[in-house]
Design a protein around this motif. Structure first.
Motif, mmCIF file in Angstrom:
data_model
loop_
_atom_site.group_PDB
_atom_site.id
_atom_site.type_symbol
_atom_site.label_atom_id
_atom_site.label_comp_id
_atom_site.label_asym_id
_atom_site.label_seq_id
_atom_site.Cartn_x
_atom_site.Cartn_y
_atom_site.Cartn_z
ATOM 1 N N ARG A 90 60.067 14.243 52.804
ATOM 2 C CA ARG A 90 58.983 13.290 52.587
ATOM 3 C C ARG A 90 57.883 13.999 51.807
ATOM 4 N NH1 ARG A 90 54.253 11.128 55.441
ATOM 5 N NH2 ARG A 90 54.172 8.852 55.211
ATOM 6 N N ILE A 91 57.469 13.410 50.702
ATOM 7 C CA ILE A 91 56.444 13.997 49.839
ATOM 8 C C ILE A 91 55.297 13.007 49.721
ATOM 9 C CG2 ILE A 91 55.973 15.076 47.596
ATOM 10 C CD1 ILE A 91 59.082 15.114 47.198
ATOM 11 N N ARG A 92 54.080 13.481 49.948
ATOM 12 C CA ARG A 92 52.937 12.594 49.766
ATOM 13 C C ARG A 92 51.803 13.313 49.044
ATOM 14 N NH1 ARG A 92 49.129 13.215 54.150
ATOM 15 N NH2 ARG A 92 50.011 14.458 55.857
ATOM 16 N N ASN A 93 51.044 12.546 48.325
ATOM 17 C CA ASN A 93 49.931 13.062 47.544
ATOM 18 C C ASN A 93 48.685 13.199 48.407
ATOM 19 O OD1 ASN A 93 48.555 13.594 44.875
ATOM 20 N ND2 ASN A 93 47.384 11.802 45.543
ATOM 21 N N LEU A 94 47.834 14.172 48.064
ATOM 22 C CA LEU A 94 46.537 14.321 48.710
ATOM 23 C C LEU A 94 45.445 14.097 47.661
ATOM 24 C CD1 LEU A 94 46.944 17.466 51.031
ATOM 25 C CD2 LEU A 94 46.859 15.060 51.711
ATOM 26 N N PRO A 95 44.808 12.900 47.650
ATOM 27 C CA PRO A 95 43.716 12.681 46.694
ATOM 28 C C PRO A 95 42.496 13.529 47.091
ATOM 29 C CG PRO A 95 43.947 10.819 48.212
ATOM 30 C CD PRO A 95 45.077 11.752 48.507
ATOM 31 N N PRO A 96 41.483 13.692 46.232
ATOM 32 C CA PRO A 96 41.272 12.907 45.008
ATOM 33 C C PRO A 96 41.956 13.473 43.763
ATOM 34 C CG PRO A 96 39.365 14.276 45.401
ATOM 35 C CD PRO A 96 40.291 14.502 46.567
ATOM 36 N N GLU A 97 42.303 14.765 43.771
ATOM 37 C CA GLU A 97 42.971 15.340 42.607
ATOM 38 C C GLU A 97 44.467 15.099 42.744
ATOM 39 O OE1 GLU A 97 41.941 19.391 42.016
ATOM 40 O OE2 GLU A 97 39.783 19.025 42.051
ATOM 41 N N ASN A 98 44.926 14.008 42.187
ATOM 42 C CA ASN A 98 46.321 13.616 42.362
ATOM 43 C C ASN A 98 47.272 14.640 41.741
ATOM 44 O OD1 ASN A 98 45.310 11.353 43.590
ATOM 45 N ND2 ASN A 98 45.469 10.072 41.752
ATOM 46 N N MET A 99 48.364 14.866 42.461
ATOM 47 C CA MET A 99 49.335 15.865 42.012
ATOM 48 C C MET A 99 49.969 15.498 40.673
ATOM 49 S SD MET A 99 51.788 17.374 45.010
ATOM 50 C CE MET A 99 52.390 15.769 45.525
ATOM 51 N N ARG A 100 50.245 16.545 39.921
ATOM 52 C CA ARG A 100 51.124 16.435 38.755
ATOM 53 C C ARG A 100 52.257 17.405 39.026
ATOM 54 N NH1 ARG A 100 50.991 14.802 33.424
ATOM 55 N NH2 ARG A 100 52.031 16.100 31.869
ATOM 56 N N LYS A 101 53.471 16.902 38.996
ATOM 57 C CA LYS A 101 54.598 17.781 39.283
ATOM 58 C C LYS A 101 55.748 17.527 38.316
ATOM 59 C CE LYS A 101 56.309 15.034 43.248
ATOM 60 N NZ LYS A 101 57.583 14.556 42.710
ATOM 61 N N TYR A 102 56.524 18.574 38.133
ATOM 62 C CA TYR A 102 57.693 18.555 37.260
ATOM 63 C C TYR A 102 58.949 18.615 38.118
ATOM 64 C CZ TYR A 102 54.711 19.680 33.236
ATOM 65 O OH TYR A 102 53.760 19.656 32.230
ATOM 66 N N TYR A 103 60.062 18.160 37.559
ATOM 67 C CA TYR A 103 61.327 18.272 38.289
ATOM 68 C C TYR A 103 62.502 18.398 37.339
ATOM 69 C CZ TYR A 103 62.174 13.265 37.301
ATOM 70 O OH TYR A 103 62.381 12.050 36.677
ATOM 71 N N LEU A 104 63.556 19.041 37.850
ATOM 72 C CA LEU A 104 64.860 19.090 37.207
ATOM 73 C C LEU A 104 65.893 18.753 38.267
ATOM 74 C CD1 LEU A 104 64.718 22.395 35.085
ATOM 75 C CD2 LEU A 104 64.615 20.049 34.211
ATOM 76 N N ASP A 105 66.841 17.871 37.940
ATOM 77 C CA ASP A 105 67.914 17.508 38.864
ATOM 78 C C ASP A 105 69.222 18.112 38.364
ATOM 79 O OD1 ASP A 105 66.047 16.089 40.238
ATOM 80 O OD2 ASP A 105 66.715 14.109 39.577
ATOM 81 N N LEU A 106 69.916 18.815 39.275
ATOM 82 C CA LEU A 106 71.128 19.550 38.927
ATOM 83 C C LEU A 106 72.305 19.077 39.761
ATOM 84 C CD1 LEU A 106 69.611 23.156 39.057
ATOM 85 C CD2 LEU A 106 69.576 21.570 37.125
ATOM 86 N N ALA A 107 73.496 19.299 39.246
ATOM 87 C CA ALA A 107 74.729 19.009 39.978
ATOM 88 C C ALA A 107 75.683 20.178 39.799
ATOM 89 C CB ALA A 107 75.370 17.716 39.480
ATOM 90 N N GLY A 108 76.698 20.252 40.679
ATOM 91 C CA GLY A 108 77.700 21.302 40.573
ATOM 92 C C GLY A 108 77.611 22.303 41.706
ATOM 93 N N THR A 109 78.730 22.946 41.984
ATOM 94 C CA THR A 109 78.788 23.908 43.088
ATOM 95 C C THR A 109 77.882 25.106 42.853
ATOM 96 O OG1 THR A 109 80.706 24.952 42.032
ATOM 97 C CG2 THR A 109 81.144 23.266 43.693
ATOM 98 N N GLU A 110 77.738 25.507 41.606
ATOM 99 C CA GLU A 110 76.896 26.657 41.298
ATOM 100 C C GLU A 110 75.426 26.358 41.555
ATOM 101 O OE1 GLU A 110 75.866 29.375 37.433
ATOM 102 O OE2 GLU A 110 77.965 28.821 37.734
ATOM 103 N N ALA A 111 75.040 25.084 41.392
ATOM 104 C CA ALA A 111 73.652 24.695 41.675
ATOM 105 C C ALA A 111 73.324 24.984 43.128
ATOM 106 C CB ALA A 111 73.444 23.223 41.355
ATOM 107 N N THR A 112 74.231 24.615 44.036
ATOM 108 C CA THR A 112 74.020 24.874 45.464
ATOM 109 C C THR A 112 73.910 26.366 45.732
ATOM 110 O OG1 THR A 112 75.373 22.921 45.949
ATOM 111 C CG2 THR A 112 74.913 24.420 47.775
ATOM 112 N N GLU A 113 74.786 27.140 45.133
ATOM 113 C CA GLU A 113 74.792 28.589 45.355
ATOM 114 C C GLU A 113 73.523 29.250 44.837
ATOM 115 O OE1 GLU A 113 78.298 29.940 43.416
ATOM 116 O OE2 GLU A 113 79.682 28.895 44.770
#
Length: 292
Positions: A90-113
């Motif tokens: 669960r992810i929630r923002n804490l105002p007043p300075e709203n979060m800016r976040k980046y993400y990358l989504d990966l797949a594959g067995t090596e990603a888990t490792e």
């Protein structure tokens, strides 16, 4: 108009996203699925019991709360965390300075490792030093993901491997409350050394300028880079020396004088400590190539 997949939150704005491979092959060890950057709305809350891919997220601005592994964790600039199949979060923002976040989504067995090796699947966030470097890498990946060339997928996956190695390089080991202040101090020290590396010959001189002890400064660099402050300073000085030797054709003695060494021998010893070859050898090699 591209429709975002169901797993993309609608509680964001100023977002930029790319989609590279939404049907990754199970046979491929590591595959980049998609990525994005987004500004959280003030009331942003995302709660999932699972996720189809392994996601890496990191905060570049603002603050938030991550609930994972039965605990609450504060998110701030430099916080990085991951989740994936079967990992409630669960992810929630804490105002007043709203979060800016980046993400990358990966797949594959090596990603888990790889994420397991980095400690990103331990149910808590980690802290990364120099988060702007990850933003720069993300921008490169984003650019390549939008390219229509036949090599774009392979380039993105290579850059993803670099990204994972960069996490290993910049992973900070420090109590959560200390990380933000220590990171700011580290950045201040890096900026000072980067601007005035010709003025400093020792860590003691840098520490005195900053008002810290040499021991604290060295520990700070060890925490954020894995090596001491002197090595960072020496690397910048010797890189400049290499430029003078190769690009400007200066003699070794002249470069030694420019960098404040008592003689060419002391300079040559420092240069070889960094590059493994004496400066005279480097100068001869490049002058020979120029003459060909």
């Amino acid at each position: 108009m591209t429709v975002d997949p169901d797993f993309v939150s609608r509680q964001t704005h100023d977002a930029r996203r790319f989609y590279l491979n939404l049907q990754p092959s199970q046979a491929q060890p590591l595959s980049l699925v998609c990525g994005g950057v987004e500004r959280m709305d003030a009331d942003y809350v995302v709660e999932r019991s699972s996720f189809p891919y392994h996601a890496i997220e990191w905060v570049s601005e603002g603050r938030g709360i991550l609930e994972m592994g039965g605990k609450e964790h504060e998110l701030a600039v430099g916080s990085m965390f991951a989740y994936g199949p079967g990992i409630p979060h669960r992810i929630r923002n804490l105002p007043p300075e709203n979060m800016r976040k980046y993400y990358l989504d990966l797949a594959g067995t090596e990603a888990t490792e790889r994420l397991t090796e980095l400690g990103l699947l331990d149910g808590r966030p980690v802290t990364i030093g120099r988060p702007h470097e990850f933003v720069e890498l993300w921008n490169l990946i984003d650019r390549e993901a939008r390219d229509v060339g036949e090599h774009s997928h392979s380039i993105c996956e290579m850059l993803t491997c670099v990204f994972l190695r960069k996490i290993q390089q910049r992973l900070v080991s420090a109590p959560a409350g200390e990380s933000s202040e220590a990171s700011q101090t580290f950045e201040m020290a890096c900026h000072l050394i980067g601007e005035r590396f010709l003025d400093f010959r020792t860590v003691e001189e840098v520490a005195a300028e900053l008002g810290f002890s040499p021991v604290y400064l060295s520990r700070l660099f060890k925490r954020f880079t894995g090596s001491g402050a002197y090595r960072y300073l020496l690397r910048l000085r010797m890189n400049y020396a290499a430029e003078l030797l190769v690009e400007r054709g200066l003699q070794v003695s002249a470069v030694a004088k420019r960098l404040g060494y008592a003689d060419a021998f002391q300079f040559s010893r420092a240069f070889k400590r960094v590059y493994g070859v004496p400066p005279s050898s480097l100068a001869k090699t490049f002058s020979a190539k120029a003459g060909q």
